[in-house]
Design a protein around this motif. Structure first.
Motif, PDB file in Angstrom:
ATOM      1  N   UNK A  77       0.810  -1.219   0.000  1.00 19.84           N
ATOM      2  CA  UNK A  77       0.000   0.000   0.000  1.00 19.84           C
ATOM      3  C   UNK A  77       0.842   1.267   0.000  1.00 19.84           C
ATOM      4  N   UNK A  78       2.102   1.165   0.448  1.00 22.41           N
ATOM      5  CA  UNK A  78       2.932   2.381   0.519  1.00 22.41           C
ATOM      6  C   UNK A  78       4.122   2.350  -0.437  1.00 22.41           C
TER       7      UNK A  78
ATOM      8  N   UNK B 128      -7.372  -7.364  -1.934  1.00 19.64           N
ATOM      9  CA  UNK B 128      -6.058  -7.711  -2.498  1.00 19.64           C
ATOM     10  C   UNK B 128      -5.859  -7.020  -3.843  1.00 19.64           C
ATOM     11  N   UNK B 129      -6.882  -7.070  -4.697  1.00 18.69           N
ATOM     12  CA  UNK B 129      -6.785  -6.438  -6.021  1.00 18.69           C
ATOM     13  C   UNK B 129      -6.674  -4.921  -5.913  1.00 18.69           C
ATOM     14  N   UNK B 130      -7.415  -4.351  -5.002  1.00 14.92           N
ATOM     15  CA  UNK B 130      -7.383  -2.892  -4.849  1.00 14.92           C
ATOM     16  C   UNK B 130      -5.989  -2.407  -4.468  1.00 14.92           C
TER      17      UNK B 130
ATOM     18  N   UNK C 163      -4.642  -1.028  -7.874  1.00 12.85           N
ATOM     19  CA  UNK C 163      -4.992   0.399  -7.836  1.00 12.85           C
ATOM     20  C   UNK C 163      -3.947   1.242  -7.108  1.00 12.85           C
ATOM     21  N   UNK C 164      -3.446   0.709  -5.981  1.00 15.11           N
ATOM     22  CA  UNK C 164      -2.539   1.521  -5.168  1.00 15.11           C
ATOM     23  C   UNK C 164      -1.071   1.343  -5.542  1.00 15.11           C
ATOM     24  N   UNK C 165      -0.731   0.229  -6.186  1.00 17.62           N
ATOM     25  CA  UNK C 165       0.679  -0.001  -6.505  1.00 17.62           C
ATOM     26  C   UNK C 165       0.954  -0.077  -8.017  1.00 17.62           C
ATOM     27  N   UNK C 166       0.412  -1.085  -8.693  1.00 17.54           N
ATOM     28  CA  UNK C 166       0.757  -1.312 -10.102  1.00 17.54           C
ATOM     29  C   UNK C 166       0.418  -0.102 -10.972  1.00 17.54           C
TER      30      UNK C 166
ATOM     31  N   UNK D 289     -11.359  -4.333 -16.564  1.00 25.03           N
ATOM     32  CA  UNK D 289     -10.738  -3.036 -16.249  1.00 25.03           C
ATOM     33  C   UNK D 289      -9.223  -3.091 -16.438  1.00 25.03           C
ATOM     34  N   UNK D 290      -8.638  -4.168 -15.982  1.00 27.70           N
ATOM     35  CA  UNK D 290      -7.185  -4.312 -16.097  1.00 27.70           C
ATOM     36  C   UNK D 290      -6.753  -4.408 -17.559  1.00 27.70           C
TER      37      UNK D 290
END
Length: 594
Positions: A458-459, A493-495, A499-502, A534-535
């Motif tokens: 997440x970070x 897990x997907x979010x 969303x937050x990393x990839x 979406x991906x």
């Protein structure tokens, strides 16, 4: 450049220059006589094998259908091989006796170097001659065919004074090396031969490293040229694989015991010690003192050595070892209630990490000063990271408790919240902190700890200089996430992952896309349909992406369409190019080591 030029003599072979009748003589004899058959017979008698005992045998060979050409060719080849063997024996003798005889032979034989059947003799003489006169080397360079047939031992003498020609020879090898590294990193079918898996010894047995070592031989000047090529290309491209090649080449020469080079390269002992640590996956007290001694004892006036040391430490294999070892030490400190600042080996590892991560800036600025390790990374970031690690350990232990004890423990402390603020703050400011956070992510993924993975992922997008989007890390991360395929069915897990990393790294041209497509190749059948759509839409390549990504995307679409997506059961692993050498500056003299 090599230019093809006509031969100096009229017949193009040089036979007349050594008093052997050649094409011109035969042409004249045939055109100036009244009986060509007699002229041919006369030529055969005068230039055949002048052994009286052999003459009566020739008619016998005729009766057996053996052509005179075949006979003479066979005889010539036999004599040629014996002469070459004798020349090679001569090359092993004392220099004074050897050089005089070889020089005399070269003067007599070099005029026939353009006769293909005799050329091996001339090349054998050249190969055994330690110092070849420039007049011969210039002829070899100007004729493309002769240059192609020249042995590497002779070419080294040409290359020493012809950097552009040496660059032409080295450039395809460097391009091949980069392609091989990137193929391992990006190959979507590769789940077993992972990037960090081969040992240092195995890696430097590769074709490119061995060819470069052979081309360099014992020549310090050629070695310096290669190092200059690698420094310049690293600066121009920021491609860390050139750092790997610098270390592998030095250790290949170490394996070959090329004392002429390794005895004067000031990085040799440091690289050798580091190589031993990587091979054994451990830094003991003795080796840590040796490594620290090398860094502490760089003398005034030799600061430039730090540039090459930093390249050695910027090698992804070195970074991987240093970071992995640091995480191991942190676990040891947690188990023994130790403090990071009191562990000297850990401080050394962080110091070397800082030096390696500053390699490009140091060489680019030519400011050869070791970067100071931010003390707050040790006193504030590491304790915060260790608290995160303790949370993950406690949660793992908690999951093993009986249900009744588990409920009472939950009310005591929460071990699944976001990462400590200090961890996120320091990875934004420190490359060393970023690398440690990244490698702790790999550690949690190796344990298949979904909560631990999510807390750090997440970070990670906040890492300084986009460190978390570098190829070696993404390659390792994706390889560890694929065995966790069941987790991709869950939204949280997907979010976090997508969303937050990839998606935060998709602005990096071609890079994140290739790793993402590899991940989808194996887990798309586990994703919710909406998420997959979406991906795929987000991953659709544009004109900015290269042809490989377009092709892989299309193949992935077909795979999804056919439903052929069995996720393999795999265990988490254990811990066309243009010439890149255009306008590379001539290297300066090698380090002056007292």
């Amino acid at each position: 450049m090599i230019m093809s030029t006509p031969a100096k003599n009229n017949n193009g072979t040089g036979l007349e220059d050594v008093n052997i009748p050649g094409q011109a003589y035969l042409r004249e004899a045939l055109t100036s006589c009244t009986d060509p058959l007699k002229a041919i017979e006369s030529f055969q008698l005068e230039n055949g094998v002048l052994l009286p005992s052999l003459r009566p045998m020739l008619p016998l060979l005729d009766l057996h259908g053996v052509r005179r050409l075949d006979f003479h060719t066979s005889l010539m080849e036999e004599l040629r091989d014996k002469l070459i063997a004798h020349i090679n024996e001569m090359g092993q003798k004392e220099p004074r006796e050897r050089d005089k005889k070889l020089k005399e032979l070269l003067v007599k034989s070099f005029p026939v170097v353009r006769v293909k059947s005799l050329r091996p003799v001339v090349m054998a003489i050249l190969r055994n001659t330690q110092h070849i006169d420039d007049k011969y080397l210039k002829i070899l360079v100007r004729d493309r065919e002769l240059y192609a047939d020249t042995d590497t031992e002779v070419k080294r003498q040409i290359w020493r004074d012809n950097q552009s020609l040496f660059g032409d020879e080295v450039s395809p090898l460097l391009s091949q090396y980069i392609r091989e590294k990137e193929h391992i990193l990006f190959d979507h079918t590769n789940l077993n031969n992972l990037f960090f898996q081969p040992t240092p010894k195995v890696r430097r047995q590769g074709e490119v490293v061995q060819k470069l070592a052979n081309m360099i031989g014992t020549s310090v000047k050629l070695y310096d040229m290669v190092l200059q090529f690698l420094r310049t290309l690293f600066l121009r491209t920021r491609n860390v694989h050139y750092c790997t090649l610098r270390a592998e080449l030095l250790m290949a020469l170490h394996d070959l015991e090329v004392q002429e080079i390794i005895s004067i390269d000031p990085c040799h002992k440091f690289t050798w010690c580091l190589d031993a640590c990587i091979r054994e996956k451990n830094v003991d007290i003795k080796r840590s003192r040796e490594l620290q001694g090398f860094l502490d004892n760089i003398k005034r006036g030799q600061e430039q050595v730090l540039g090459d040391l930093s390249m050695t430490l910027c090698d992804p294999y070195a970074i991987n070892f240093l970071a992995t070892s640091a995480i191991k030490i942190l676990h040891h400190l947690i188990n023994n209630e130790g403090m990071p600042r009191d562990n000297q080996i850990l401080i050394l590892l962080l110091r070397m990490l800082a030096l390696g991560l500053s390699a490009w800036v140091m060489i680019d600025s030519q400011d050869f000063k070791e970067p100071k390790l931010d003390c707050q990374v040790v006193t504030k970031f590491l304790p915060a990271l260790m608290s995160l690690m303790v949370d993950d350990q406690c949660r793992s232990l908690h999951a093993k408790l009986p249900p009744d004890e588990r409920e009472s423990a939950l009310t005591t402390i929460e071990h699944s919240g976001p990462a400590p603020d200090a961890v996120e703050a320091y990875i934004q400011e420190s490359s060393v902190a970023s690398i440690l956070a990244m490698y702790y992510t790999l550690h949690t993924a190796r344990l298949k700890d979904r909560v631990g993975v999510l807390r750090v992922l997440a970070i990670l997008s906040a890492c300084k200089d986009d460190r978390a989007y570098e190829d070696p890390f993404l390659h390792s991360l994706i390889a560890l996430l694929i065995p966790m395929s069941e987790e991709f069915a869950t939204e949280d897990f997907c979010t976090t992952l997508f969303d937050e990393f990839i998606f935060a790294g998709l602005t990096r041209e071609n890079v994140t896309s290739r790793h993402m497509l590899k991940l989808l190749w194996y887990v798309h059948n586990k994703l919710p349909a909406g998420r997959l759509a979406t991906l795929m839409k987000a991953m659709q390549p544009t004109s900015a992406h290269n042809e490989h990504i377009h092709k892989l995307y299309e193949t992935l679409q077909e795979r999804i369409g056919t439903g052929a997506a069995e996720t393999p059961v795999i265990e988490a692993p254990p811990m066309e190019f243009d010439s890149p050498l255009k306008s590379v500056p001539t290297p300066g003299p090698h380090y002056n080591v007292q």
